[in-house]
Enzyme design. Structure first.
Site, PDB file in Angstrom:
ATOM      1  CE  LYS A  70     -20.312 -33.308 -32.282  1.00  0.00           C
ATOM      2  NZ  LYS A  70     -19.903 -34.230 -31.166  1.00  0.00           N
TER       3      LYS A  70
ATOM      4  CG  ASP B 203     -23.909 -43.337 -22.612  1.00  0.00           C
ATOM      5  OD1 ASP B 203     -23.447 -43.435 -23.761  1.00  0.00           O
ATOM      6  OD2 ASP B 203     -25.090 -42.941 -22.383  1.00  0.00           O
TER       7      ASP B 203
ATOM      8  CB  ALA C 288     -22.999 -35.462 -28.938  1.00  0.00           C
TER       9      ALA C 288
ATOM     10  CG  ASN D 253     -20.313 -42.912 -38.665  1.00  0.00           C
ATOM     11  OD1 ASN D 253     -19.548 -43.614 -38.013  1.00  0.00           O
ATOM     12  ND2 ASN D 253     -19.941 -41.744 -39.170  1.00  0.00           N
TER      13      ASN D 253
ATOM     14  CB  THR E 172     -20.505 -33.946 -37.247  1.00  0.00           C
ATOM     15  OG1 THR E 172     -21.304 -33.878 -38.426  1.00  0.00           O
ATOM     16  CG2 THR E 172     -20.797 -32.690 -36.427  1.00  0.00           C
ATOM     17  CG  ASP E 173     -20.223 -34.354 -42.647  1.00  0.00           C
ATOM     18  OD1 ASP E 173     -21.113 -34.255 -41.769  1.00  0.00           O
ATOM     19  OD2 ASP E 173     -20.353 -35.071 -43.664  1.00  0.00           O
ATOM     20  CD  GLU E 174     -25.026 -32.897 -39.660  1.00  0.00           C
ATOM     21  OE1 GLU E 174     -25.828 -32.014 -39.341  1.00  0.00           O
ATOM     22  OE2 GLU E 174     -25.312 -34.106 -39.713  1.00  0.00           O
TER      23      GLU E 174
ATOM     24  CE1 TYR F 261     -24.923 -33.447 -33.535  1.00  0.00           C
ATOM     25  CE2 TYR F 261     -24.984 -33.202 -35.929  1.00  0.00           C
ATOM     26  CZ  TYR F 261     -24.461 -33.809 -34.798  1.00  0.00           C
ATOM     27  OH  TYR F 261     -23.481 -34.775 -34.921  1.00  0.00           O
TER      28      TYR F 261
ATOM     29  CB  THR G 194     -26.303 -37.440 -32.354  1.00  0.00           C
ATOM     30  OG1 THR G 194     -27.335 -38.414 -32.126  1.00  0.00           O
ATOM     31  CG2 THR G 194     -25.170 -37.649 -31.374  1.00  0.00           C
TER      32      THR G 194
HETATM   33  P1  NAD Z   1     -25.907 -41.509 -30.479  1.00  0.00           P
HETATM   34  O1  NAD Z   1     -26.986 -40.488 -30.382  1.00  0.00           O
HETATM   35  O2  NAD Z   1     -26.209 -42.870 -30.994  1.00  0.00           O
HETATM   36  O3  NAD Z   1     -25.235 -41.721 -29.036  1.00  0.00           O
HETATM   37  C1  NAD Z   1     -24.917 -40.667 -28.179  1.00  0.00           C
HETATM   38  C2  NAD Z   1     -24.557 -41.266 -26.821  1.00  0.00           C
HETATM   39  O4  NAD Z   1     -24.199 -40.183 -25.941  1.00  0.00           O
HETATM   40  C3  NAD Z   1     -25.706 -42.014 -26.154  1.00  0.00           C
HETATM   41  O5  NAD Z   1     -25.251 -43.229 -25.621  1.00  0.00           O
HETATM   42  C4  NAD Z   1     -26.165 -41.070 -25.039  1.00  0.00           C
HETATM   43  O6  NAD Z   1     -26.732 -41.735 -23.943  1.00  0.00           O
HETATM   44  C5  NAD Z   1     -24.854 -40.377 -24.695  1.00  0.00           C
HETATM   45  N1  NAD Z   1     -25.044 -39.076 -24.070  1.00  0.00           N
HETATM   46  C6  NAD Z   1     -25.842 -38.046 -24.503  1.00  0.00           C
HETATM   47  N2  NAD Z   1     -25.768 -37.014 -23.650  1.00  0.00           N
HETATM   48  C7  NAD Z   1     -24.893 -37.375 -22.670  1.00  0.00           C
HETATM   49  C8  NAD Z   1     -24.400 -36.724 -21.527  1.00  0.00           C
HETATM   50  N3  NAD Z   1     -24.796 -35.483 -21.187  1.00  0.00           N
HETATM   51  N4  NAD Z   1     -23.505 -37.373 -20.753  1.00  0.00           N
HETATM   52  C9  NAD Z   1     -23.115 -38.633 -21.058  1.00  0.00           C
HETATM   53  N5  NAD Z   1     -23.563 -39.308 -22.128  1.00  0.00           N
HETATM   54  C10 NAD Z   1     -24.448 -38.684 -22.931  1.00  0.00           C
HETATM   55  O7  NAD Z   1     -24.752 -40.815 -31.305  1.00  0.00           O
HETATM   56  P2  NAD Z   1     -23.770 -41.381 -32.441  1.00  0.00           P
HETATM   57  O8  NAD Z   1     -24.476 -41.354 -33.731  1.00  0.00           O
HETATM   58  O9  NAD Z   1     -23.140 -42.636 -31.956  1.00  0.00           O
HETATM   59  O10 NAD Z   1     -22.687 -40.212 -32.475  1.00  0.00           O
HETATM   60  C11 NAD Z   1     -21.569 -40.247 -31.598  1.00  0.00           C
HETATM   61  C12 NAD Z   1     -20.713 -39.016 -31.822  1.00  0.00           C
HETATM   62  O11 NAD Z   1     -20.282 -38.975 -33.187  1.00  0.00           O
HETATM   63  C13 NAD Z   1     -21.466 -37.696 -31.594  1.00  0.00           C
HETATM   64  O12 NAD Z   1     -20.599 -36.798 -30.950  1.00  0.00           O
HETATM   65  C14 NAD Z   1     -21.820 -37.216 -32.988  1.00  0.00           C
HETATM   66  O13 NAD Z   1     -21.898 -35.809 -33.042  1.00  0.00           O
HETATM   67  C15 NAD Z   1     -20.638 -37.748 -33.778  1.00  0.00           C
HETATM   68  N6  NAD Z   1     -20.929 -38.039 -35.205  1.00  0.00           N
HETATM   69  C16 NAD Z   1     -21.988 -38.828 -35.547  1.00  0.00           C
HETATM   70  C17 NAD Z   1     -22.210 -39.133 -36.887  1.00  0.00           C
HETATM   71  C18 NAD Z   1     -23.339 -40.043 -37.313  1.00  0.00           C
HETATM   72  O14 NAD Z   1     -23.557 -40.206 -38.524  1.00  0.00           O
HETATM   73  N7  NAD Z   1     -24.074 -40.675 -36.410  1.00  0.00           N
HETATM   74  C19 NAD Z   1     -21.352 -38.627 -37.871  1.00  0.00           C
HETATM   75  C20 NAD Z   1     -20.275 -37.821 -37.477  1.00  0.00           C
HETATM   76  C21 NAD Z   1     -20.067 -37.552 -36.129  1.00  0.00           C
HETATM   77  P1  TYD Z   2     -29.936 -37.824 -40.930  1.00  0.00           P
HETATM   78  O1  TYD Z   2     -29.748 -39.296 -40.824  1.00  0.00           O
HETATM   79  O2  TYD Z   2     -30.842 -37.141 -39.987  1.00  0.00           O
HETATM   80  O3  TYD Z   2     -28.472 -37.196 -40.894  1.00  0.00           O
HETATM   81  P2  TYD Z   2     -27.988 -35.661 -41.153  1.00  0.00           P
HETATM   82  O4  TYD Z   2     -29.153 -34.798 -41.388  1.00  0.00           O
HETATM   83  O5  TYD Z   2     -27.313 -35.367 -39.899  1.00  0.00           O
HETATM   84  O6  TYD Z   2     -27.084 -35.749 -42.354  1.00  0.00           O
HETATM   85  O7  TYD Z   2     -30.421 -37.484 -42.410  1.00  0.00           O
HETATM   86  C1  TYD Z   2     -29.646 -37.865 -43.528  1.00  0.00           C
HETATM   87  C2  TYD Z   2     -30.326 -37.291 -44.756  1.00  0.00           C
HETATM   88  O8  TYD Z   2     -31.596 -37.919 -44.913  1.00  0.00           O
HETATM   89  C3  TYD Z   2     -30.574 -35.804 -44.664  1.00  0.00           C
HETATM   90  O9  TYD Z   2     -30.403 -35.231 -45.955  1.00  0.00           O
HETATM   91  C4  TYD Z   2     -32.028 -35.714 -44.232  1.00  0.00           C
HETATM   92  C5  TYD Z   2     -32.649 -36.931 -44.896  1.00  0.00           C
HETATM   93  N1  TYD Z   2     -33.795 -37.518 -44.152  1.00  0.00           N
HETATM   94  C6  TYD Z   2     -35.011 -37.726 -44.818  1.00  0.00           C
HETATM   95  O10 TYD Z   2     -35.141 -37.442 -46.026  1.00  0.00           O
HETATM   96  N2  TYD Z   2     -36.042 -38.271 -44.127  1.00  0.00           N
HETATM   97  C7  TYD Z   2     -35.931 -38.607 -42.816  1.00  0.00           C
HETATM   98  O11 TYD Z   2     -36.943 -39.090 -42.220  1.00  0.00           O
HETATM   99  C8  TYD Z   2     -34.700 -38.382 -42.133  1.00  0.00           C
HETATM  100  C9  TYD Z   2     -34.528 -38.735 -40.695  1.00  0.00           C
HETATM  101  C10 TYD Z   2     -33.651 -37.833 -42.856  1.00  0.00           C
END
Ligand code: NAD
Ligand code: TYD
Length: 343
Positions: free
Chosen positions: A155, A34, A84, A181, A126-128, A151, A86
């Site tokens: 992805k 990381d 990533a 998540n 991601t579903d995005e 983003y 994110t």
């Molecule tokens: P996060 O932002 O909490 O963590 C990302 C991690 O990646 C961090 O520890 C960061 O230091 C590391 N990182 C970033 N750039 C890097 C690089 N160039 N080299 C090495 N490490 C690097 O993200 P998260 O929410 O835990 O998401 C993890 C994965 O799951 C991502 O690929 C994201 O697209 C995917 N995902 C997230 C969600 C969500 O709701 N958070 C949902 C679906 C998929």
């Molecule tokens: P987010 O957690 O950024 O996830 P994603 O956009 O990747 O789904 O946002 C979740 C939802 O919440 C999205 O519809 C945007 C909305 N949102 C707000 O209304 N206010 C905020 O400050 C943020 C960060 C998100």
């Protein structure tokens, strides 16, 4: 499968996955690779820090030599790529790092998996990538991708490269596309941790637009179980959606959050919407269910459990929120948004 390289394992989902795997598989070794960006935090891994089966390597997935060295040194047979950039709002403000890490970095890891003949490469996606999903449709793995934010586009680039490496070079790659998540250790930029921590300080909750966008808020450990299953039983070359299969309005999520905290609705403040905001994501999760997976948490259980974690773990989020780097981000993302009357 014995020695796993968990790229991005110091972030939110990755660190939950590391704990989950070390607990479940006594003979596995887990190496977190990381870069420790603003979102990476070694405190997320404190619980496994002294486990002899765990190691941490600080490194960037965009650096081929460092990646190869970590793989060889730790005799890695499997890569799980969480690494990533994110956050959608950050990608709108400055997409550069998203393209670097989410596209080029994924290519670097895939290339290492190809050259070193690894057993499995898993891409956490991601579903995005499906973009806004209209009507009642639930996205299928076979649907066309239609990303709309920098983003999501980055992805999608990573996903397509993983598919290409499987088809062209036979790299045993799998992909999961997860819904939103929630759970412990999520950086307070995503909606739930921003809102819980703001509410605890009686600060406004900045709801984008009308707040009627729809998301599938799944519990992070359900997602981790699905990832484990795909690693062990998923078919190389396949994509699996992961979520509850349900959906809820953001305002409904906020109602549960405020109820759990005993805070008033008057904290809700509608503000200027996100440009290009996807109104709805919704997944068909039948395919992952055929592997024997079911989510264990409803939306409400996932949200309430997460809120309780933030209440109990101020030691973790308070230092982040008072930090200069966080304050700058908050100012840049929220200061220019107007408060909307009458929504
Ligand atoms: P996060 O932002 O909490 O963590 C990302 C991690 O990646 C961090 O520890 C960061 O230091 C590391 N990182 C970033 N750039 C890097 C690089 N160039 N080299 C090495 N490490 C690097 O993200 P998260 O929410 O835990 O998401 C993890 C994965 O799951 C991502 O690929 C994201 O697209 C995917 N995902 C997230 C969600 C969500 O709701 N958070 C949902 C679906 C998929
Ligand atoms: P987010 O957690 O950024 O996830 P994603 O956009 O990747 O789904 O946002 C979740 C939802 O919440 C999205 O519809 C945007 C909305 N949102 C707000 O209304 N206010 C905020 O400050 C943020 C960060 C998100």
């Amino acid at each position: 499968m014995r020695n796993l390289l968990i790229a991005g394992g110091a972030g939110f989902i990755g660190s939950n996955f590391v704990r989950f795997m070390l607990e479940k598989y006594p003979d596995y070794h887990v190496i977190v690779y990381d870069k420790l960006t603003y979102a990476g935090n070694l405190q997320n891994l404190l619980e496994v820090d002294d486990d002899p089966r765990f190691a941490f390597v600080k490194g960037d997935i965009c650096e081929p030599q460092a990646v190869e060295q970590a793989i060889k040194e730790h005799r890695i047979d499997t890569i799980v790529n969480f690494a990533a950039e994110t956050h959608v709002d950050r990608s709108i403000m400055d997409p550069d790092a998203f393209i670097q890490t989410d596209v080029y970095g994924t290519y670097v890891l895939l290339e290492a998996a190809r050259r070193l003949g690894l057993e499995r490469y898993h891409q956490v996606s991601t579903d995005e990538v499906y973009g806004h999903v209209p009507g009642e449709h639930r996205s299928l793995e076979s649907d066309p991708v239609a990303p709309r934010s920098p983003y999501a586009a980055s992805k999608t680039g990573g996903d397509l490269m993983a598919v290409a490496y499987h088809v062209t070079y036979g790299v045993p790659a799998t992909i999961t596309r997860g819904a939103n998540n929630v759970g412990p250790y999520q950086y307070p930029e995503k909606v739930l941790p921003v809102f819980v921590t703001n509410a605890l300080d009686n600060l406004p909750l900045p709801v984008y637009g009308d707040g009627k966008q729809r998301r599938d808020y799944q519990y992070v450990l359900d997602h981790c179980e699905a990832l484990d299953l795909v690693l062990h039983r998923g078919q190389a070359g396949e994509i699996y959606n992961v979520g509850t299969g349900g959906e809820m309005e953001n305002l409904a999520m906020i109602e549960i959050l405020l109820d759990e905290l005993g805070k008033p609705r008057s904290l809700i403040q509608h503000v200027t919407d996100r440009p290009g905001h996807d109104r709805r994501y919704c997944l068909n999760v039948d395919k992952i269910k055929t592997l024997g997976w079911e989510p264990r948490h409803t939306h409400e259980q996932a949200i309430r459990a997460t809120v309780r974690w933030y209440v109990a773990n101020e030691w973790w989020w308070r230092p982040i929120k008072v930090g200069e780097r966080y304050k700058q981000y908050y100012e840049a993302n929220y200061a220019q948004r107007q408060v909307l009357a009458g929504t």
